[in-house]
Design a protein around this motif. Structure first.
Motif: not given
Length: 206
Positions: A71-91
């Motif tokens: 990403f462009n660090p002059d525009v964006l800054k990561i503030v959170s990363v959330e788990n994903g899921s496929i069906g009922s299985t959490e990633i």
């Protein structure tokens, strides 16, 4: 007598046709649907939080994986990363900064059964610090199955700010977004190492 022969001939022709049809269907291989990973991003508005969802479709026996978010660090800054899921299985995802413009996301599912289907690998929140292009894309992606083999995957078809990216490089040329299946020793070692790193990271958090 003639009627009996005619009946027998019709029966043999019928069975012959049925056998030919079965051979045709047997000769056509059942083609599995292509696994794809894509990136969908909400509109970038200065001062707001934008979210990027990493989607996955048509995966079979997914066990572990990793990808980089550039990403462009002059525009964006990561503030959170959330788990994903496929069906009922959490990633369960872990992430770390590679440099000022790159974050690496890894995951490893507990157990050995894997997961199949479509869903989300992760959801990433970005603080939009200024106006401009976010230049958000996925790179260095790799997915592995329960046999420690690489999953043939197409990475691309991303949407940022409502516009189709379609896996193009910065110079406008088409990027090679298809990850070829290479089930060799090096790939298996990479996936085993990836699994070990993900497990260590998960245990460290506990």
């Amino acid at each position: 007598m003639k009627k009996s022969l005619w009946t027998e001939l019709k029966r043999e022709v019928f069975f012959g046709i049925c056998f030919a049809v079965l051979l045709v269907f047997a000769a056509v291989p059942c083609q599995a649907q292509q696994t794809t990973v894509s990136l969908n991003t909400t509109e970038l508005v200065k001062g707001n939080t934008a979210y990027a969802t990493v989607n996955i479709d048509n995966v079979e026996n997914l066990d572990a994986g990793q990808f980089d978010l550039v990403f462009n660090p002059d525009v964006l800054k990561i503030v959170s990363v959330e788990n994903g899921s496929i069906g009922s299985t959490e990633i369960p995802v872990q992430w770390s900064s590679v440099d000022s413009k790159t974050a690496r996301v890894i995951f490893n599912l507990e157990g050995v059964s894997g997961v199949s289907g479509s869903g989300e690998l992760a959801k990433i929140g970005f603080e939009v610090m200024s106006d401009g292009e976010g230049d958000l894309r996925i790179s260095n992606g790799m997915l592995g199955n329960t046999e420690a083999k690489r999953i043939d995957t197409v990475w691309g078809d991303s949407k940022e700010d409502g516009k189709e990216e379609n896996g193009k490089e910065e110079n406008g040329k088409e990027a090679d977004t298809k990850q070829t299946a290479t089930p060799g020793f090096e790939v298996e070692v990479s996936l085993i190492g990836l699994t070990a790193v993900a497990c260590l990271a998960r245990n460290k958090q506990r």
